[in-house]
Design a protein around this motif. Structure first.
Motif, PDB file in Angstrom:
ATOM      1  N   GLN B 157       0.831  -1.204   0.000  1.00 50.89           N
ATOM      2  CA  GLN B 157       0.000   0.000   0.000  1.00 50.89           C
ATOM      3  C   GLN B 157       0.872   1.263   0.000  1.00 50.89           C
ATOM      4  OE1 GLN B 157      -3.651  -0.187   2.450  1.00 50.89           O
ATOM      5  NE2 GLN B 157      -2.854   1.649   3.417  1.00 50.89           N
ATOM      6  N   ILE B 160       2.382   1.728  -3.658  1.00 52.15           N
ATOM      7  CA  ILE B 160       1.467   2.182  -4.722  1.00 52.15           C
ATOM      8  C   ILE B 160       0.956   3.602  -4.466  1.00 52.15           C
ATOM      9  CG2 ILE B 160       0.696  -0.042  -5.668  1.00 52.15           C
ATOM     10  CD1 ILE B 160      -1.720   1.612  -3.513  1.00 52.15           C
ATOM     11  N   GLN B 175      -6.298  -5.704  -6.386  1.00 47.19           N
ATOM     12  CA  GLN B 175      -5.952  -5.868  -4.979  1.00 47.19           C
ATOM     13  C   GLN B 175      -5.838  -7.356  -4.667  1.00 47.19           C
ATOM     14  OE1 GLN B 175      -8.747  -3.938  -2.337  1.00 47.19           O
ATOM     15  NE2 GLN B 175      -7.114  -3.422  -0.901  1.00 47.19           N
ATOM     16  N   GLU B 178      -3.478  -7.707   1.119  1.00 49.02           N
ATOM     17  CA  GLU B 178      -3.019  -6.363   1.509  1.00 49.02           C
ATOM     18  C   GLU B 178      -2.171  -5.709   0.425  1.00 49.02           C
ATOM     19  OE1 GLU B 178      -3.705  -4.740   4.800  1.00 49.02           O
ATOM     20  OE2 GLU B 178      -5.264  -6.197   4.277  1.00 49.02           O
ATOM     21  N   TRP B 180      -1.093  -4.884  -3.874  1.00 50.50           N
ATOM     22  CA  TRP B 180      -1.667  -4.484  -5.164  1.00 50.50           C
ATOM     23  C   TRP B 180      -0.757  -5.000  -6.275  1.00 50.50           C
ATOM     24  CZ3 TRP B 180      -6.249  -1.610  -5.471  1.00 50.50           C
ATOM     25  CH2 TRP B 180      -6.744  -1.156  -4.229  1.00 50.50           C
TER      26      TRP B 180
END
Lengths: 121, 293
Positions: B157, B160, B175, B178, B180
């Motif tokens: 996270q 990204i 996703q 947790e 991406w």
């Protein structure tokens, strides 16, 4: 100097965000709920709004929809800043007129990067 | 750390990667090599240094070099170069380009893949203006570990959120718990290869665009000059070179000059361009040594 309204029911988050944004040269106002934020916007529209999702009386998405209906409410750049970090929430925010989306936890780099992307820096 | 230990690590890393470690980077040696020592079951830095000095085991020397080379990266790093790429370089490349030959882009020292994937996303976003031309993106790094991560295209996270606009995230990532992950269609646009910029890189073929950002800054002047000379030889005459914000060609090479009004974008100087004619037919021949898509 650009203005930013920080809307979050956590005093700690508001304080951290204020410190980061003041260093980026923003004039800061705070609100601890969507309803109070909307009143403040009706009195004076800020250039940017950093917006939490979950708040007790009026949540972030309700605030955003109401804001975009308000006179002059299309102007502020709205950046969500929330622990809601799944695709459906993000899509809902964009559909309601959010310009950017920050997933908590955040840091100064992320705030700076997002604010730069939407042309606030 | 004893001066002779620092010297041992400094020369090892410079010899293998070109990275120049200064005394101010002492803290980096400790913060990066202590975890490496523990991972390999050694008590601490002293033991690690002793192993390097006595056994010189290849996998350990490689691991030390990889640990010391910075892997700081983000999507659309510095924003502006990618705007310049989309608005200035891409139209120039497509303009009058002969159909058939792929337009080739190299992301040198690509780290964990953010740069080549940002380039691929630009190409997708601009697809309507690219007139069906084929593109090929080659991304290289000296570290096997970061290349493995780059190929998978899975980011935290935090990663990204640095540089990636939310609309682009929604469009090109999915996703996974947790994390991406970059879409398979974007990943398929990039070919990852292991390559040390200190070694000969003519086997990669010729390129229309080279992104070599925030890597030369860590090299000594002689190494910088060497890399510029090699870049000149693998770039097409009307190609473009992207350098990092703190990097310059001034005082190092006469091979490239800045493109006015587009910070960080460089072109070869016409008077020293290699003397092949710039007809598209010739370019096709030159690029023919490159592997097809």
């Amino acid at each position: 100097m650009k203005s930013c309204l920080i809307v979050d029911d956590s005093a700690v988050i508001r304080k951290i965000a204020r410190k980061i944004l003041e260093e980026l040269n923003f004039e800061i106002a705070e609100a601890d709920d969507g309803r109070r934020a909307l009143e403040q916007c009706r009195a004076q529209m800020p250039d940017a709004i950093l917006l939490d999702w979950n708040m007790p009386q009026m949540n972030g998405i309700e605030f955003l929809r109401a804001l975009r209906q308000t006179d002059g409410g299309a102007a502020p750049v709205v950046i969500f800043c929330t622990t809601e970090n799944d695709v459906p929430h993000i899509r809902e925010a964009i559909a309601a007129g959010a310009n950017e989306y920050i997933m908590k936890p955040f840091d100064g780099d992320i705030i700076q990067s997002k604010f730069a992307q939407v042309g606030l820096l | 750390m004893k001066p002779e230990d620092f010297e041992l690590l400094r020369s090892l890393v410079e010899e293998r990667s070109g990275l120049v470690l200064t005394k101010e980077k002492l803290y980096l040696l400790e913060s990066r090599l202590i975890p490496l020592a523990r991972k390999r079951g050694m008590a601490g830095l002293d033991k690690l240094i002793r192993e390097i000095r006595t056994r010189r085991e290849e996998s350990l020397l490689t691991a030390v070099t990889e640990a010391m080379t910075t892997n700081e990266s983000s999507f659309f790093r510095d924003i502006k170069p990618f705007e310049n790429f989309r608005k200035f370089v891409l139209p120039k490349l497509v303009e009058g380009h002969a159909a058939g030959r792929a337009i080739r882009i190299w992301s040198a020292a690509c780290s964990t893949g953010q740069e080549p994937y940002s380039i691929a996303i630009c190409l997708r976003e601009e697809a309507a203006k690219l007139g069906g031309h084929r593109f090929e993106i080659v991304a290289t790094d000296l570290s096997v570990e970061v290349l493995e991560k780059a190929k998978v295209g899975m980011y935290s996270q935090f990663e990204i959120q640095r540089g990636l606009p939310i609309q682009i995230l929604m469009k090109y990532f999915k996703q996974v718990d947790e994390m991406w992950q970059v879409d398979a269609s974007i990943r398929a646009m990039v070919k990852f290869r292991k390559l040390n910029l200190l070694q000969e890189f003519s086997s990669l073929g010729r390129f229309d665009v080279v992104f070599c950002r925030n890597v030369l800054i860590y090299f000594g002047k002689a190494t910088k000059k060497l890399v510029f000379d090699r870049l000149r030889r693998i770039m097409l005459t009307d190609g473009f070179l992207f350098l990092g914000g703190a990097e310059t060609v001034l005082g190092i090479t006469d091979a490239f000059c800045r493109v006015d009004g587009y910070r960080g974008v460089y072109q070869m100087l016409s008077e020293i361009k290699p003397s092949w004619p710039s007809t598209s037919g010739t370019k096709e021949n030159l690029a023919a040594q490159a592997p097809g898509p």
